[in-house]
Design a protein around this motif. Structure first.
Motif, short mmCIF file in Angstrom:
data_model
loop_
_atom_site.label_atom_id
_atom_site.label_comp_id
_atom_site.label_asym_id
_atom_site.label_seq_id
_atom_site.Cartn_x
_atom_site.Cartn_y
_atom_site.Cartn_z
N LEU A 296 0.82 -1.21 0.00
CA LEU A 296 0.00 0.00 0.00
C LEU A 296 0.86 1.26 0.00
CD1 LEU A 296 -2.68 -1.07 2.64
CD2 LEU A 296 -2.82 -1.26 0.16
N ASP A 297 2.12 1.10 -0.32
CA ASP A 297 3.00 2.27 -0.30
C ASP A 297 2.61 3.30 -1.35
OD1 ASP A 297 4.35 0.96 1.67
OD2 ASP A 297 5.89 0.15 0.32
N HIS A 298 2.11 2.81 -2.49
CA HIS A 298 1.75 3.74 -3.57
C HIS A 298 0.53 4.58 -3.21
CE1 HIS A 298 -0.72 0.19 -4.15
NE2 HIS A 298 -1.57 0.94 -4.84
N LEU A 299 -0.27 4.13 -2.23
CA LEU A 299 -1.44 4.90 -1.82
C LEU A 299 -1.08 6.04 -0.89
CD1 LEU A 299 -3.96 1.99 -1.15
CD2 LEU A 299 -3.72 3.38 -3.22
N HIS A 300 0.10 5.99 -0.31
CA HIS A 300 0.51 7.01 0.65
C HIS A 300 1.72 7.78 0.12
CE1 HIS A 300 -2.26 5.19 3.52
NE2 HIS A 300 -1.73 4.03 3.23
N ALA A 301 1.74 7.99 -1.19
CA ALA A 301 2.86 8.74 -1.77
C ALA A 301 2.79 10.19 -1.30
CB ALA A 301 2.80 8.68 -3.29
N PRO A 302 3.91 10.79 -0.98
CA PRO A 302 3.89 12.18 -0.51
C PRO A 302 3.43 13.13 -1.60
CG PRO A 302 6.14 11.46 -0.93
CD PRO A 302 5.27 10.24 -1.06
N LEU A 303 2.71 14.16 -1.19
CA LEU A 303 2.24 15.16 -2.15
C LEU A 303 3.39 16.02 -2.62
CD1 LEU A 303 -1.08 16.26 -0.38
CD2 LEU A 303 -0.80 14.62 -2.25
N VAL A 304 3.36 16.38 -3.88
CA VAL A 304 4.39 17.22 -4.48
C VAL A 304 3.77 18.57 -4.81
CG1 VAL A 304 6.09 17.43 -6.32
CG2 VAL A 304 5.52 15.17 -5.40
N SER A 305 4.40 19.63 -4.38
CA SER A 305 3.89 20.98 -4.60
C SER A 305 4.33 21.49 -5.96
CB SER A 305 4.39 21.91 -3.49
OG SER A 305 4.02 23.24 -3.78
N ILE A 306 3.36 21.96 -6.74
CA ILE A 306 3.67 22.55 -8.04
C ILE A 306 4.45 23.85 -7.86
CG2 ILE A 306 2.68 23.42 -10.19
CD1 ILE A 306 2.30 20.47 -9.87
N ARG A 307 4.10 24.63 -6.83
CA ARG A 307 4.76 25.91 -6.59
C ARG A 307 6.23 25.70 -6.24
NH1 ARG A 307 -0.02 26.30 -3.74
NH2 ARG A 307 -1.61 27.63 -4.72
N GLU A 308 6.52 24.71 -5.40
CA GLU A 308 7.91 24.47 -5.03
C GLU A 308 8.73 24.04 -6.24
OE1 GLU A 308 7.95 21.64 -1.92
OE2 GLU A 308 6.96 22.95 -0.44
N GLN A 309 8.17 23.18 -7.07
CA GLN A 309 8.89 22.74 -8.25
C GLN A 309 9.02 23.87 -9.26
OE1 GLN A 309 10.43 19.83 -8.25
NE2 GLN A 309 9.56 19.54 -6.21
N ALA A 310 8.00 24.74 -9.33
CA ALA A 310 8.10 25.90 -10.22
C ALA A 310 9.20 26.85 -9.75
CB ALA A 310 6.76 26.62 -10.29
N ALA A 311 9.36 27.01 -8.45
CA ALA A 311 10.43 27.86 -7.93
C ALA A 311 11.80 27.29 -8.30
CB ALA A 311 10.29 28.00 -6.42
N ILE A 312 11.92 25.96 -8.25
CA ILE A 312 13.19 25.33 -8.65
C ILE A 312 13.45 25.54 -10.13
CG2 ILE A 312 14.38 23.11 -8.87
CD1 ILE A 312 12.89 22.20 -6.37
N VAL A 313 12.40 25.40 -10.96
CA VAL A 313 12.54 25.60 -12.40
C VAL A 313 12.95 27.04 -12.71
CG1 VAL A 313 11.29 25.62 -14.60
CG2 VAL A 313 10.96 23.74 -12.99
N VAL A 314 12.33 28.01 -12.02
CA VAL A 314 12.66 29.42 -12.24
C VAL A 314 14.11 29.68 -11.86
CG1 VAL A 314 12.19 31.76 -11.44
CG2 VAL A 314 10.30 30.23 -12.01
N THR A 315 14.54 29.13 -10.74
CA THR A 315 15.92 29.35 -10.29
C THR A 315 16.92 28.76 -11.28
OG1 THR A 315 15.17 29.28 -8.00
CG2 THR A 315 17.52 28.97 -8.40
N LEU A 316 16.64 27.57 -11.79
CA LEU A 316 17.56 26.93 -12.73
C LEU A 316 17.60 27.64 -14.07
CD1 LEU A 316 16.84 23.15 -11.98
CD2 LEU A 316 18.83 24.50 -11.29
N LEU A 317 16.43 28.10 -14.55
CA LEU A 317 16.39 28.73 -15.87
C LEU A 317 16.97 30.15 -15.86
CD1 LEU A 317 12.95 27.59 -17.37
CD2 LEU A 317 15.24 26.90 -18.06
N ARG A 318 16.75 30.87 -14.77
CA ARG A 318 17.25 32.25 -14.72
C ARG A 318 18.77 32.29 -14.57
NH1 ARG A 318 13.47 35.79 -10.78
NH2 ARG A 318 14.71 37.46 -11.72
N GLY A 319 19.35 31.16 -14.18
CA GLY A 319 20.79 31.16 -14.01
C GLY A 319 21.54 30.67 -15.23
N THR A 320 20.85 30.36 -16.32
CA THR A 320 21.51 29.88 -17.53
C THR A 320 20.77 30.38 -18.75
OG1 THR A 320 22.28 27.90 -18.70
CG2 THR A 320 20.18 27.74 -17.56
N GLU A 321 21.41 30.27 -19.90
CA GLU A 321 20.78 30.76 -21.13
C GLU A 321 19.68 29.81 -21.60
OE1 GLU A 321 22.04 31.88 -25.75
OE2 GLU A 321 23.56 31.39 -24.26
N SER A 322 19.94 28.52 -21.63
CA SER A 322 18.95 27.53 -22.03
C SER A 322 19.22 26.25 -21.26
CB SER A 322 19.00 27.26 -23.54
OG SER A 322 20.25 26.70 -23.91
#
Length: 200
Positions: free
Chosen positions: A108-134
């Motif tokens: 039953l491990d797949h039923l209790h998977a931790p929730l992933v925040s879209i905002r947190e992952q978007a912040a990581i994407v913004v940080t990675l993209l703003r620090g490089t050209e592509s």
């Protein structure tokens, strides 16, 4: 002709308005004749089926089972039974057969998977993209082992593209996805409402 006349009478009785022109007894008589005709058709069908069964049984009566022993020439071709297992081998097989079976376990491990925040992952994407050209999407998820985080980062890329914060390029179908930062002015307050549709 009787069947056609009966059906025609019933059709006329059904088309005429209900009143003095239509006799209820005549309609009842027509329905009785129609029911009788349907029963006659059923009787004929059962009679034909019973005749078919009778023909099949009569044809099978001419077949008889040959009750004879196996011929000697075929008996000699059967190989002689040779025991290759010892009593210890049979004992081991018996222990294996009578050993209690392991109760199947459903994880039953797949039923209790931790929730992933879209905002947190978007912040990581913004940080990675703003620090490089592509940056390619493959590089964006490098080192990520959880499928939920990969999906969340892809959704965050779509959300950022919807806010015109980034652009992407794909030269061929299913090819490498290259991401570039495209926002002239960006405020971290925009992340507060990013992915709100997925919170429901």
């Amino acid at each position: 002709l009787v069947v056609a006349a009966t059906l025609l009478d019933m059709k006329v009785a059904g088309l005429l308005p209900q009143g003095e022109l239509v006799d209820a007894e005549a309609v009842a008589l027509l329905e009785a004749r129609d029911l009788l005709f349907a029963r006659l058709l059923q009787y004929r069908a059962f009679k034909e089926v019973s005749a078919w069964f009778a023909r099949c049984l009569q044809r099978e009566d001419r077949r008889h089972v040959r009750a004879v022993p196996l011929e000697e020439k075929h008996r000699k071709q059967t190989p002689e039974l040779v025991w290759s297992l010892t009593t210890d081998d049979f004992a081991a097989l018996a222990l294996l057969a009578f050993a209690p079976k392991e109760i199947p376990h459903v994880g039953l491990d797949h039923l209790h998977a931790p929730l992933v925040s879209i905002r947190e992952q978007a912040a990581i994407v913004v940080t990675l993209l703003r620090g490089t050209e592509s940056l390619s999407f493959r590089e964006l998820v490098a080192g990520v082992t959880e499928p939920g985080i990969v999906v969340a980062r892809f959704i965050s890329v779509l959300e950022l593209y919807r806010h015109a914060a980034l652009s992407f390029e794909q030269l061929e179908p299913l090819g490498e996805l290259t991401l570039r930062w495209a926002a002239d002015s960006w405020s971290d307050e925009t992340l507060a409402t990013l992915g709100a549709d997925y919170d429901r």
